[in-house]
Design a protein around this motif. Structure first.
Motif, PDB file in Angstrom:
ATOM      1  N   VAL A  56       0.828  -1.205   0.000  1.00 31.96           N
ATOM      2  CA  VAL A  56       0.000   0.000   0.000  1.00 31.96           C
ATOM      3  C   VAL A  56       0.864   1.256   0.000  1.00 31.96           C
ATOM      4  O   VAL A  56       0.513   2.266  -0.626  1.00 31.96           O
ATOM      5  N   ASP A  83       1.577   2.516  -3.375  1.00 30.80           N
ATOM      6  CA  ASP A  83       0.443   3.230  -3.966  1.00 30.80           C
ATOM      7  C   ASP A  83       0.341   4.652  -3.432  1.00 30.80           C
ATOM      8  O   ASP A  83       0.108   5.609  -4.189  1.00 30.80           O
ATOM      9  N   SER A 102      -6.209   1.549  -2.115  1.00 28.48           N
ATOM     10  CA  SER A 102      -5.663   0.431  -1.338  1.00 28.48           C
ATOM     11  C   SER A 102      -5.450   0.834   0.116  1.00 28.48           C
ATOM     12  O   SER A 102      -5.589   0.007   1.031  1.00 28.48           O
ATOM     13  N   GLU A 125      -8.839   0.522   1.799  1.00 27.41           N
ATOM     14  CA  GLU A 125      -9.182  -0.879   2.046  1.00 27.41           C
ATOM     15  C   GLU A 125      -8.354  -1.460   3.190  1.00 27.41           C
ATOM     16  O   GLU A 125      -8.869  -2.203   4.031  1.00 27.41           O
TER      17      GLU A 125
END
Length: 330
Positions: free
Chosen positions: A21, A24, A32, A35
């Motif tokens: 993550v 990202d 992400s 989430e």
């Protein structure tokens, strides 16, 4: 884990999901992150993940992009996290906008706390921001100089800490931030750490707080030429080192282990001559070395990884040379 594994530092540590993550977030993507935070199994893991994410997100606009599309509780919390991180960074750099950023972060934390009242993270952030207040008592925010729960401890942002602790008992970051705030005010925090160790339960990372303070103290004294390696063999340092091993390492949930805590314990054990006891700690650390506390022990701070490798190699080679336990012989 093999002692030949190449050591390195990564902010995600053992958390493979967080590591992915982070890439990202650095690229400006937020889905992400959303989430991942939604799936945190405990408040403690959510606290630690959001802290690491904030360091990366503070250098970009991923959280701002998230808020434009979705103002859920985690997005609002991460805005408070990012703004707190930016204020801390500005303060450390001595920037003139540090005070303005701290005020904005303060407001973002209060909004996040109102938005999701059960969340400890906004209160953790408020404790973190307290260290940016003036060291002069007369100029300090009233919220930052409340009486301590024990008569012989210094005043500080105990109210914010209480709010965080009510939501996540023994929250690791909250108590570390409290120590940082009191140090910023010029208070002696060794008594605070000792008091915490009187009630911290088995498995609590708060049992390592004395090791953090002693490592930093050793580094400062060693830099001035007034400290020797025998420091780690003296009481009460040896006592707290062995207690952290027996009461934290042997009881803690491996899913919640912090590489930083493990490195502090490994260093204290190694420096105190307890290489046998340090071996399983190094094995758990594997490749996830952290600069602190090894920067305090190295010949030069930038050579901290050499110091870590030297200590790990000595412990793991010593374990390989020792004969097997009689009960395990075939």
């Amino acid at each position: 884990m093999s002692g030949t594994v190449q050591a390195r530092f990564h902010p995600a540590g053992f958390d493979d999901e967080l590591r992915t993550v982070l890439d990202d977030v650095r690229a400006g993507r937020w889905r992400s992150m959303s989430e991942l935070l939604r799936r945190c199994p405990t408040w403690g893991i959510r606290t630690s993940r959001s802290q690491v994410l904030a360091v990366a997100a503070a250098q970009g606009d991923a959280v701002e992009a998230w808020l434009q599309e979705d103002r859920d509780a985690n997005a609002v919390m991460m805005r408070a996290r990012v703004m707190t991180q930016r204020a801390l960074t500005a303060h450390r750099a001595g920037r003139r906008d540090g005070g303005v950023l701290a005020d904005l972060a303060w407001k973002a934390c209060l909004e996040a706390a109102r938005n999701w009242p059960v969340d400890p993270v906004p209160w953790v952030c408020l404790v973190a921001l307290a260290q940016l207040d003036s060291p002069e008592v007369s100029r300090r925010r009233p919220e930052h100089r409340l009486p301590a729960p024990e008569y012989n401890l210094p005043p500080g942002p105990w109210g914010f800490l209480h709010e965080a602790d009510q939501r996540d008992r023994g929250n690791r970051e909250a108590w570390h931030r409290m120590i940082q705030a009191l140090k910023a005010y010029g208070d002696d925090v060794h008594d605070v750490a000792r008091w915490i160790c009187t009630w911290a339960p088995a498995g609590s990372p708060l049992l390592l707080l004395p090791l953090y303070l002693h490592a930093e103290h050793y580094g400062k004294q060693r830099a001035s030429g007034s400290q020797t390696s025998l420091y780690w063999n003296t009481d009460p340092i040896a006592y707290y080192t062995k207690r952290a091993l027996s009461r934290w390492f042997r009881y803690a949930d491996p899913a919640a282990w912090s590489p930083l805590d493990l490195n502090y314990l490994a260093q204290a054990l190694f420096s105190g001559g307890l290489t046998t006891e340090a071996t399983p700690v190094f094995q758990v650390i594997g490749p996830f070395a952290t600069p602190e506390p090894w920067t305090y022990m190295a010949e030069a701070p930038e050579r901290w990884l050499e110091q870590f490798e030297r200590a790990r190699r000595r412990c793991l080679q010593g374990a390989a040379a020792r004969p097997p336990h009689p009960a395990r012989r075939r």
